[in-house]
Structure formats: C-alpha cells, structure tokens
Scaffold this motif. Structure first.
Motif, PDB file in Angstrom:
ATOM      1  N   VAL A   1       0.837  -1.202   0.000  1.00  0.00           N
ATOM      2  CA  VAL A   1       0.000   0.000   0.000  1.00  0.00           C
ATOM      3  C   VAL A   1       0.870   1.250   0.000  1.00  0.00           C
ATOM      4  O   VAL A   1       0.628   2.197  -0.764  1.00  0.00           O
ATOM      5  CB  VAL A   1      -0.978  -0.008   1.197  1.00  0.00           C
TER       6      VAL A   1
ATOM      7  N   ARG B   1       3.878   1.618  -1.189  1.00  0.00           N
ATOM      8  CA  ARG B   1       4.497   1.784  -2.507  1.00  0.00           C
ATOM      9  C   ARG B   1       3.483   2.324  -3.513  1.00  0.00           C
ATOM     10  O   ARG B   1       3.804   3.195  -4.327  1.00  0.00           O
ATOM     11  CB  ARG B   1       5.095   0.477  -3.004  1.00  0.00           C
ATOM     12  N   ILE B   2       2.263   1.814  -3.459  1.00  0.00           N
ATOM     13  CA  ILE B   2       1.220   2.320  -4.363  1.00  0.00           C
ATOM     14  C   ILE B   2       1.005   3.812  -4.123  1.00  0.00           C
ATOM     15  O   ILE B   2       0.968   4.604  -5.068  1.00  0.00           O
ATOM     16  CB  ILE B   2      -0.099   1.540  -4.181  1.00  0.00           C
TER      17      ILE B   2
ATOM     18  N   ARG C   1       4.023   5.825  -5.432  1.00  0.00           N
ATOM     19  CA  ARG C   1       4.099   5.862  -6.897  1.00  0.00           C
ATOM     20  C   ARG C   1       2.959   6.657  -7.510  1.00  0.00           C
ATOM     21  O   ARG C   1       3.106   7.196  -8.603  1.00  0.00           O
ATOM     22  CB  ARG C   1       4.150   4.455  -7.468  1.00  0.00           C
ATOM     23  N   ARG C   2       1.837   6.700  -6.829  1.00  0.00           N
ATOM     24  CA  ARG C   2       0.696   7.446  -7.345  1.00  0.00           C
ATOM     25  C   ARG C   2       0.675   8.883  -6.818  1.00  0.00           C
ATOM     26  O   ARG C   2      -0.255   9.625  -7.085  1.00  0.00           O
ATOM     27  CB  ARG C   2      -0.606   6.745  -6.975  1.00  0.00           C
TER      28      ARG C   2
END
Length: 144
Positions: free
Chosen positions: A134, A136-137, A140-141
């Motif tokens: 979560v 990392r998401i 990255r977002r």
C-alpha cells in the motif's frame, strides 16, 4: 488425519501470505483458514478489500482446503467448529502464542500452537507485507 488452522487478514494477497499458508499446509493433511472480518481488525489499518473477496482469494489457493470468515464477535467460535490439531500463526503476526494456548485450554480446545517460518524476499524489491505494498502504491501514485 492432521487438521491445521491458519488465520489472518489476507488483504492484498502477496508472496508472504502464500509462504505462510504453504508452511501451514505442510504441517498436516487439511488446511483450514479463517479470514478476519474487517470490523474485527483493530491492531492495524482496516483491510482495503471486502471480507468476502479476501476469503474467496484465499480459498482459491491450491494449498487451502477451506477458507471461511471469522466470527463477528468471538474469534474462537470457528476454531471450535474446525477443531484443529495445530494452529499455525504467521511468522510476524501480533499474536501471543501463550495467551492463545491459554484461551484454547479455557475453552477445552486441545491443539498445538506454532509459528510459521519466515520468508526472506526472493529478489530485491519483492514485497512481503500488505502495508508496504500500500505504501508503494501511494508513493508511486503521489498520494502520500
């Protein structure tokens, strides 16, 4: 026949979950998995995925004989129904083995409590934690 029980939240299924359940399955003949209801997850952020979806994903794994949702108010109800020979806790789960063993004894449930082995990342960058996935998401977002 040795009946093994594993349990967890299993939000965003990842290689760490697969290792845990494979390790648990190797300890017996049948593997039952209790998937925690989101409303009962109080030791960390609540799951992202709905209860039934998480249960269905766990049930789809070849090593799992049966997956079911946990009880709404008493975590030991499905344990008593399954009547396992051994409960295998995840390597890094927050549970206290002695406290669980004592609670099982108080309820007349005779089974061993064990820990799964750890799994090191197989390669650089492999994520073995839902929280890290979560994070990392979000990074990255750009939504930190």
């Amino acid at each position: 026949m040795t009946r093994v029980l594993a349990q967890g939240t299993f939000d965003i299924l990842h290689p760490g979950h697969v290792h845990y359940l494979s390790d648990a399955a190797a300890r017996g003949d049948e593997l039952y998995v209790i998937v925690a209801r989101g409303a009962n997850v109080t030791h960390k952020e609540p799951p992202v995925l709905p209860d039934r979806q998480r249960r269905d994903m766990v049930a789809a794994l070849e090593v799992v004989d049966e997956a079911r949702l946990g009880h709404e108010s008493d975590i030991f109800v499905p344990v008593a129904e399954i009547d396992p020979d051994v409960i295998v806790l995840g390597y890094d789960q927050h549970h206290d083995e002695d406290a669980i063993a004592a609670a099982l004894d108080d309820r007349g449930i005779d089974c061993e409590v064990a820990r799964a082995s750890p799994r090191d990342p197989a390669y650089e960058g492999e994520l073995l934690s839902t929280g890290r996935i979560v994070d990392r998401i979000l990074k990255r977002r750009g939504a930190e």
